[in-house]
Design an enzyme around this catalytic site. Structure first.
Site, short mmCIF file in Angstrom:
data_model
loop_
_atom_site.label_atom_id
_atom_site.label_comp_id
_atom_site.label_asym_id
_atom_site.label_seq_id
_atom_site.Cartn_x
_atom_site.Cartn_y
_atom_site.Cartn_z
CG ASP A 52 96.38 82.78 15.20
OD1 ASP A 52 95.99 81.87 14.45
OD2 ASP A 52 96.04 82.84 16.41
CB THR B 58 90.86 94.02 -4.15
OG1 THR B 58 89.62 93.30 -4.18
CG2 THR B 58 92.00 93.06 -4.41
CD GLN B 59 85.87 94.60 1.14
OE1 GLN B 59 84.97 93.78 1.01
NE2 GLN B 59 85.64 95.82 1.58
CB CYS B 60 88.93 89.95 -4.47
SG CYS B 60 87.38 90.64 -5.04
CG ASP C 119 98.52 82.80 20.62
OD1 ASP C 119 97.78 81.86 20.91
OD2 ASP C 119 98.37 83.48 19.58
CB SER C 120 101.81 84.44 16.30
OG SER C 120 100.62 84.11 15.64
CB SER C 121 97.03 86.54 18.87
OG SER C 121 96.52 85.55 18.01
CB THR D 17 99.79 75.87 17.66
OG1 THR D 17 98.80 76.86 17.78
CG2 THR D 17 99.19 74.52 17.96
N1 ASP Z 1 97.24 81.03 18.15
C1 ASP Z 1 98.37 80.35 17.58
C2 ASP Z 1 99.42 81.37 17.23
O1 ASP Z 1 99.31 82.01 16.24
C3 ASP Z 1 97.96 79.57 16.38
C4 ASP Z 1 99.09 78.82 15.71
O2 ASP Z 1 100.21 78.76 16.15
O3 ASP Z 1 98.84 78.20 14.67
O4 ASP Z 1 100.37 81.53 17.96
#
Ligand code: ASP
Length: 340
Positions: free
Chosen positions: A92, A276-278, A59-61, A15
């Site tokens: 992300d 753990t999920q915690c 985008d880091s996704s 972002t």
């Molecule tokens: N979707 C964006 C990413 O991870 C979100 C961010 O940059 O904060 O690239």
């Protein structure tokens, strides 16, 4: 005049460097040169800042292990030339990248700071400027005013974290990261206050950059009502290792079908790492009856590892360590990622 510290600013996307598409309004990455134009303050920092745009901004996704290897290789290649590194990265998957780099860069004695932002740097209320400027200041530290941070970190919203202890927990607030099981490395106010005790000690060895990761990993998150079919699908997916996200201090159903399914997978050579999920706290296999079978059948307790660090650690060990040594190393603290 004293020699200025040198920082390499690496841009991967996220972002921080995005603009809104004129037609659709959707955020998408743009040219890195424009990003620097937006932050003239950087020129005031007493450091030489070189920039490196890392392929096509993403985008880091869309992050992938092969990019982690490329980032590690780039830092290895430039290690002697620079005093510190800042990686601009989407938030992300930033915690995954920070975890992976911590394992790939053994004996790191210079700062590698990942940062990004929740709002693009060109927008009026952006959090990106402060994040970027302070991250560069930390990376440029010469040990006099500020200590040299000898590890892979995440800097976000006035806080410096050990990278492999973080996770993104908030998609709305500027404070997007947390490190529930490890103290902050620094907090920025009028001064940047460092928690020197918490920073990793300087390593004696030379930097070693690993160049392999094995991504044959799956995550199995338990919930009441999970079916044998779902568990079996994951355990028989062909993955060599499973991160098992259990309840509380590492507990799970004691149903025979479940324990047998795990036992058979382990017999076939599948590694099962129990976390753990915690958000906070640690796995203690055997504390409750609902985790007592795990020690007997060979499930490995993952202490207080985050999911991100667990995935990265498995990929790293399976890629670089002989099969017979992986289980032992999984229980050890390799880069400050877990409390033993
Ligand atoms: N979707 C964006 C990413 O991870 C979100 C961010 O940059 O904060 O690239």
């Amino acid at each position: 005049m004293a020699k200025q510290p040198k920082v390499l600013l690496i841009y991967t996307g996220g972002t921080i460097g995005m603009v809104a598409d004129a037609k659709t309004g959707q955020l998408k990455p743009f040219n890195f040169n424009n990003l620097l134009d937006e932050v003239p303050e950087l020129h005031k920092i007493p450091a030489t800042i070189d920039t490196h745009s890392f392929g096509k901004p993403i985008d880091s996704s869309n992050m992938e292990p092969k990019i982690w290897l490329e980032l590690a290789a780039l830092i290895g290649k430039q290690y002697n030339k620079y005093d510190g590194f800042v990686i601009l990265h989407g938030s992300d998957t930033m915690a995954f990248t920070a975890s992976a780099l911590s394992f790939l860069l053994e004996n790191l004695n210079k700062p590698v700071i990942l940062t990004g932002s929740q709002l693009p740097i060109g927008t009026i209320r952006t959090d990106g400027k402060e994040n970027l400027i302070t991250a560069v200041e930390i990376a440029a530290a010469d040990g006099k005013k500020y200590p040299i941070v000898t590890e892979v970190c995440v800097y976000f919203e006035y806080r410096l974290y050990r990278g492999n202890r973080t996770n993104k927990f908030n998609a709305e607030h500027f404070r997007a990261f947390q490190s529930p099981n490890y103290p902050l490395l620094a907090e920025a106010g009028i001064h940047i206050n460092f928690n020197k005790e918490a920073i990793r000690k300087k390593s004696k060895g030379a930097l070693k950059v690993y160049q392999k990761l094995d991504s044959s990993v799956a995550i199995l998150k338990l919930f009441p009502g999970i079916t044998p079919a779902v568990v079996s699908a994951v355990l028989n997916s062909g993955c060599k290792a499973i991160v098992l996200e259990t309840f509380g201090s590492g507990n799970a159903t004691t149903a025979n079908w479940f324990i047998d399914a795990l036992k058979n997978a382990i017999k076939r050579g599948v590694i099962i790492l129990n976390i753990t999920q915690c958000a906070q706290g640690t796995v203690e296999q055997g504390r409750y009856e609902t985790s007592s079978a795990f020690n007997k059948i060979g499930v490995i307790g993952g202490a207080d590892l985050t999911t991100e660090a667990a995935v990265a650690k498995l990929m790293f060990l399976m890629g670089n360590v002989p099969a017979g040594k992986i289980k032992k190393q999984l229980t050890q603290d390799l880069r400050g990622e877990q409390t033993n």
